[in-house]
Design a protein around this motif. Structure first.
Motif, PDB file in Angstrom:
ATOM      1  N   PRO B 264       0.808  -1.229   0.000  1.00  0.00           N
ATOM      2  CA  PRO B 264       0.000   0.000   0.000  1.00  0.00           C
ATOM      3  C   PRO B 264       0.843   1.282   0.000  1.00  0.00           C
ATOM      4  CG  PRO B 264      -0.241  -1.236   2.068  1.00  0.00           C
ATOM      5  CD  PRO B 264       0.478  -2.120   1.103  1.00  0.00           C
ATOM      6  N   ARG B 265       2.104   1.178   0.396  1.00  0.00           N
ATOM      7  CA  ARG B 265       2.950   2.367   0.417  1.00  0.00           C
ATOM      8  C   ARG B 265       3.123   2.967  -0.976  1.00  0.00           C
ATOM      9  NH1 ARG B 265       4.529   6.014   4.418  1.00  0.00           N
ATOM     10  NH2 ARG B 265       6.256   7.223   3.549  1.00  0.00           N
ATOM     11  N   TRP B 266       3.039   2.130  -2.016  1.00  0.00           N
ATOM     12  CA  TRP B 266       3.161   2.688  -3.376  1.00  0.00           C
ATOM     13  C   TRP B 266       2.005   3.643  -3.667  1.00  0.00           C
ATOM     14  CZ3 TRP B 266       7.882   1.817  -4.444  1.00  0.00           C
ATOM     15  CH2 TRP B 266       8.489   0.561  -4.251  1.00  0.00           C
ATOM     16  N   ASP B 267       0.823   3.343  -3.143  1.00  0.00           N
ATOM     17  CA  ASP B 267      -0.306   4.257  -3.317  1.00  0.00           C
ATOM     18  C   ASP B 267      -0.072   5.532  -2.530  1.00  0.00           C
ATOM     19  OD1 ASP B 267      -2.052   2.591  -4.932  1.00  0.00           O
ATOM     20  OD2 ASP B 267      -2.207   1.309  -3.168  1.00  0.00           O
ATOM     21  N   ASP B 268       0.484   5.351  -1.338  1.00  0.00           N
ATOM     22  CA  ASP B 268       0.757   6.487  -0.465  1.00  0.00           C
ATOM     23  C   ASP B 268       1.728   7.468  -1.133  1.00  0.00           C
ATOM     24  OD1 ASP B 268       0.671   7.107   2.782  1.00  0.00           O
ATOM     25  OD2 ASP B 268       2.531   7.768   1.799  1.00  0.00           O
ATOM     26  N   VAL B 269       2.817   6.934  -1.666  1.00  0.00           N
ATOM     27  CA  VAL B 269       3.810   7.824  -2.286  1.00  0.00           C
ATOM     28  C   VAL B 269       3.257   8.408  -3.585  1.00  0.00           C
ATOM     29  CG1 VAL B 269       5.088   6.031  -3.559  1.00  0.00           C
ATOM     30  CG2 VAL B 269       6.263   8.116  -2.851  1.00  0.00           C
ATOM     31  N   ALA B 270       2.424   7.634  -4.275  1.00  0.00           N
ATOM     32  CA  ALA B 270       1.850   8.127  -5.539  1.00  0.00           C
ATOM     33  C   ALA B 270       0.941   9.334  -5.295  1.00  0.00           C
ATOM     34  CB  ALA B 270       1.080   7.020  -6.243  1.00  0.00           C
ATOM     35  N   ALA B 271       0.350   9.387  -4.107  1.00  0.00           N
ATOM     36  CA  ALA B 271      -0.525  10.514  -3.789  1.00  0.00           C
ATOM     37  C   ALA B 271       0.280  11.803  -3.611  1.00  0.00           C
ATOM     38  CB  ALA B 271      -1.325  10.216  -2.517  1.00  0.00           C
ATOM     39  N   ARG B 272       1.589  11.651  -3.328  1.00  0.00           N
ATOM     40  CA  ARG B 272       2.441  12.836  -3.155  1.00  0.00           C
ATOM     41  C   ARG B 272       3.277  13.134  -4.406  1.00  0.00           C
ATOM     42  NH1 ARG B 272       5.955  10.629   0.842  1.00  0.00           N
ATOM     43  NH2 ARG B 272       4.783   8.683   0.760  1.00  0.00           N
ATOM     44  N   CYS B 273       3.666  12.083  -5.135  1.00  0.00           N
ATOM     45  CA  CYS B 273       4.591  12.243  -6.262  1.00  0.00           C
ATOM     46  C   CYS B 273       3.924  13.000  -7.407  1.00  0.00           C
ATOM     47  CB  CYS B 273       5.043  10.865  -6.742  1.00  0.00           C
ATOM     48  SG  CYS B 273       6.117  10.919  -8.196  1.00  0.00           S
ATOM     49  N   ARG B 329       1.756   5.569  -9.312  1.00  0.00           N
ATOM     50  CA  ARG B 329       2.169   4.469  -8.437  1.00  0.00           C
ATOM     51  C   ARG B 329       3.145   3.542  -9.156  1.00  0.00           C
ATOM     52  NH1 ARG B 329       0.402  -0.788  -8.103  1.00  0.00           N
ATOM     53  NH2 ARG B 329       0.108  -1.704  -6.026  1.00  0.00           N
ATOM     54  N   SER B 330       2.795   3.163 -10.379  1.00  0.00           N
ATOM     55  CA  SER B 330       3.637   2.203 -11.097  1.00  0.00           C
ATOM     56  C   SER B 330       4.939   2.859 -11.551  1.00  0.00           C
ATOM     57  CB  SER B 330       2.892   1.634 -12.293  1.00  0.00           C
ATOM     58  OG  SER B 330       2.649   2.638 -13.266  1.00  0.00           O
ATOM     59  N   ARG B 331       4.906   4.144 -11.803  1.00  0.00           N
ATOM     60  CA  ARG B 331       6.136   4.797 -12.269  1.00  0.00           C
ATOM     61  C   ARG B 331       7.107   5.020 -11.109  1.00  0.00           C
ATOM     62  NH1 ARG B 331       2.315   7.589 -15.365  1.00  0.00           N
ATOM     63  NH2 ARG B 331       2.810   9.720 -14.771  1.00  0.00           N
ATOM     64  N   TYR B 332       6.587   5.423  -9.950  1.00  0.00           N
ATOM     65  CA  TYR B 332       7.485   5.535  -8.788  1.00  0.00           C
ATOM     66  C   TYR B 332       8.052   4.158  -8.421  1.00  0.00           C
ATOM     67  CZ  TYR B 332       9.694   6.927  -4.497  1.00  0.00           C
ATOM     68  OH  TYR B 332      10.656   7.154  -3.545  1.00  0.00           O
ATOM     69  N   ARG B 333       7.174   3.157  -8.453  1.00  0.00           N
ATOM     70  CA  ARG B 333       7.623   1.788  -8.130  1.00  0.00           C
ATOM     71  C   ARG B 333       8.717   1.345  -9.089  1.00  0.00           C
ATOM     72  NH1 ARG B 333       3.124  -2.684  -8.703  1.00  0.00           N
ATOM     73  NH2 ARG B 333       3.579  -2.278 -10.900  1.00  0.00           N
ATOM     74  N   GLN B 334       8.550   1.643 -10.367  1.00  0.00           N
ATOM     75  CA  GLN B 334       9.571   1.281 -11.350  1.00  0.00           C
ATOM     76  C   GLN B 334      10.901   1.945 -11.013  1.00  0.00           C
ATOM     77  OE1 GLN B 334      10.109  -0.729 -13.756  1.00  0.00           O
ATOM     78  NE2 GLN B 334      11.994   0.182 -14.559  1.00  0.00           N
ATOM     79  N   TRP B 335      10.857   3.237 -10.703  1.00  0.00           N
ATOM     80  CA  TRP B 335      12.096   3.964 -10.434  1.00  0.00           C
ATOM     81  C   TRP B 335      12.797   3.389  -9.202  1.00  0.00           C
ATOM     82  CZ3 TRP B 335      13.354   7.460  -6.303  1.00  0.00           C
ATOM     83  CH2 TRP B 335      14.601   8.073  -6.464  1.00  0.00           C
TER      84      TRP B 335
END
Lengths: 277, 392
Positions: B264-273, B329-335
């Motif tokens: 779920p942290r990927w969603d969390d960071v995606a909300a800020r990124c 979400r998927s782009r931050y996760r990829q990076w």
């Protein structure tokens, strides 16, 4: 300093074109001037450049035995591919390649072979089918499972029909949406698996098509007891350099251009189920 | 990969003063190098062409935190009394935009001609930090490997003369100690300086890491450093190592990230990124490039320009029909998973050197050390210990 390197295309002449469907053409390309002859392995691709417009990866869909010209089958889905489909005999195209991993033809020797393709996914496996049929004695049963959206969307139609008349191969074709003159199967390509005869424990399966089609085809083959390490998929991603340096085609740790496009299923199994990877 | 494999020379340490540094810059320029080093511009310390010592950021330092960078005055005249700024040496080794070739229409076809690299014959980089030396080693593996070395990178990299500087203070977002890439340079330089700013003297302890480094150092007529100077230089590095602004627990990080693609942290960071790509532009190892195929107005001449790209753009993963990674979400996760996990599979090294630039220059202050910590601390039960094959 000369930086003419892997990003610099050779120039190849279009020896002929053939319209496959409404939006799909096959280009027959002469070897570039400075290349003695073109060699490639089934499953590999070239980067084709339309002058001033751009470059895209296009799988090699065959080679003409007599003159060594290479076939590339292109569907007009974007700016570059549309420009490629507008090329005519005598015009020129930029070429880099061939790149990527081939289909496991050696592994297929002595085994039953299932080739499963969806739509334009038939193009990268056409060289496989041709090899299987030309060297028929080397392989066990040969099965082609092919699905197209409609009869009008069937690429290489006459060749597929020729394959279908052979008694030493099982060629099953289905369409999602039939036309009034279609007498064949209707339904998704996975429904063909249980109609085909093969020995799952001694089979190699080669899959090429949209990712969703390959996922369902894998599931169907698995339920027929084909092992994970006997299935091979051809993956597709955005590519700019084709040698693993531009970063675009990453699929997990794999660079699809260099480590693929043909990847064994057990290698990518867990990644295929992750959305947007 | 040339000088990087040269072990540090056993020659004794030398001592330069500020004038000696000036003589070194002169000697490099006279030796045919374009000297690139730190200088103050646009309220930041950036890398640019350096004329003399006066161009260096004497008396300046930087205060850094997540999403924050401020230049501040020091109470001394240290030349290298800052951490790292928004630039990295990759802008010289792998330029932001490079014209690769031009094509010209002929009667019935076209011809392709290569374009010469516009780089000066040789660069001298002055003020290279330990983490940056490691970043170059990492880019070497990507762009200068055995198979198809990139000629642009290869030529620029091989000819570069490197004057490293051991860090005398850690920035607020630095974590090189966690990544084992600093703060002391451990090779890969021609000359390495440690700046000692004392009440009664301002000197640089200099060691050479190559024959040409030794020769260049000799030209500056240095004094010999005493054992006490060398000890003080070592103490500078130790002090810096003890004051890192950030830390990252790298234990099992490969499996940790790859076994949590749905955390779920990927969603969390995606909300800020903001997916602005700043982190990838300032990162000294991010290597993604794209190409633009262009024509002149007549349509007779075409060229291909290679430029930096980022996995945070939608175009990066574009396939006919749409982008594979459509969500933030998927782009931050990829990076993040590439940088800290799949990079290890691909190149046998982490893609992160702990320089902290991605934290500092993120407009919303996303901190990758914090993101990794959050994932580590809140794993679903049963996977916390890791130990999987990392692809699950």
């Amino acid at each position: 300093m000369n930086i003419g390197h892997f990003m610099t295309p050779d120039v190849s002449r279009v020896a002929g074109t053939r319209r496959e469907t409404r939006d799909t053409w096959t280009l027959r390309l002469e070897p570039p001037r400075n290349a003695a002859a073109w060699s490639y392995r089934p499953g590999q691709f070239n980067m084709l450049y339309a002058f001033g417009i751009g470059e895209v990866p296009i799988s090699i869909s065959g080679q003409v035995a007599g003159d060594g010209t290479l076939l590339h089958t292109v569907r007009a889905v974007g700016r570059v591919s549309a420009a490629l489909t507008r090329l005519r005999k005598g015009e020129s195209v930029g070429v880099r390649g061939p790149f990527g991993t081939p289909w496991p033809m050696d592994l297929a020797v002595g085994r039953d072979v299932i080739v499963a393709a969806g739509g334009l996914g038939l193009a990268p496996v056409r060289p496989v089918v041709r090899t299987l049929l030309e060297q028929r004695g080397k392989f066990g049963r040969v099965v082609l499972l092919f699905g197209a959206r409609s009869p009008a969307e069937i690429v290489f139609r006459r060749e597929v029909e020729r394959w279908g008349r052979r008694r030493d191969a099982e060629v099953l074709v289905t369409v999602d949406h039939a036309s009034p003159d279609w007498a064949g199967h209707v339904g998704v390509v996975t429904t063909l698996v249980k109609k085909a005869a093969f020995d799952p424990g001694n089979t190699v399966a080669m899959l090429c098509g949209p990712e969703v089609m390959m996922r369902f085809m894998v599931a169907a083959l698995r339920s027929s007891a084909v092992p994970d390490d006997a299935m091979f998929l051809s993956m597709e991603r955005n590519m700019k350099c084709a040698i693993g340096q531009c970063g675009h085609c990453q699929f997990g740790a794999d660079f699809v251009c260099r480590d693929g496009p043909v990847l064994r299923y057990d290698r990518v199994r867990d990644r295929l189920s992750v959305r947007e990877l | 990969m040339t000088i990087l494999d040269t072990p540090p020379s056993p020659t004794p340490a030398r001592l330069l003063d500020t004038n000696g540094v000036g003589r070194l810059l002169d000697a490099l320029r006279e030796g045919g190098y374009e000297v690139i080093g730190p200088t103050v511009r646009d309220r930041a310390i950036v890398y640019d062409t350096i004329g003399n010592v006066a161009d260096l950021p004497a008396g300046w330092t930087d205060r850094q935190d997540a999403g924050q960078y401020r230049l501040e005055r020091r109470d001394d005249h240290a030349l290298f009394g800052y951490a790292v700024g928004p630039h990295s040496w990759k802008r010289y080794l792998q330029p932001p935009a490079t014209t690769l070739w031009r094509a010209r229409r002929t009667d019935d076809s076209f011809e392709v001609e290569t374009v010469a690299d516009e780089a000066p014959s040789r660069f001298a980089f002055v003020g290279v930090r330990a983490c940056e030396l490691h970043a170059m080693r990492i880019q070497d593996r990507v762009l200068d490997g055995d198979q198809e070395p990139d000629p642009v990178y290869h030529a620029r990299r091989n000819d570069a003369f490197i004057v490293a500087v051991n860090c005398a203070q850690a920035g607020g977002t630095c974590f090189c100690v966690s990544m084992e890439t600093g703060p002391g340079a451990d090779g890969g330089f021609d000359i390495c300086l440690t700046e000692l700013v004392e009440p009664d003297r301002h000197v640089f302890v200099a060691v050479s890491g190559s024959v040409r480094g030794q020769e260049m150092l000799d030209v500056t007529e240095p004094a010999t450093a005493g054992p006490d100077d060398v000890r003080k230089a070592e103490a500078v590095v130790e002090r810096t190592a003890a004051s890192m602004g950030r830390s990252l627990d790298t234990r099992g990080i490969h499996d940790l990230l790859l076994s949590n693609p749905e955390h779920p942290r990927w969603d969390d960071v995606a909300a800020r990124c903001l997916t602005c790509a700043n982190c990838t532009m300032v990162c000294p190892t991010c290597f993604c490039t794209s190409v633009d195929d262009l024509t002149d107005v007549s349509g007779q001449v075409a060229e291909r320009v290679r430029r930096w790209d980022s996995c945070f753009t939608m175009e990066h993963s574009y396939l006919h029909g749409g982008s594979v990674r459509a969500s933030a979400r998927s782009r931050y996760r990829q990076w993040l998973t590439h940088k800290l996990a799949t990079w290890l599979d691909q190149f046998g090294t982490s893609g992160c050197v702990g320089c902290g630039r991605c934290i500092t220059w993120c407009p919303v202050g996303i901190d990758l050390t914090e993101e990794v910590r959050a994932i580590r601390d809140t794993q679903p039960t049963g996977t916390r210990s890791g130990g999987s094959d990392g692809r699950t």
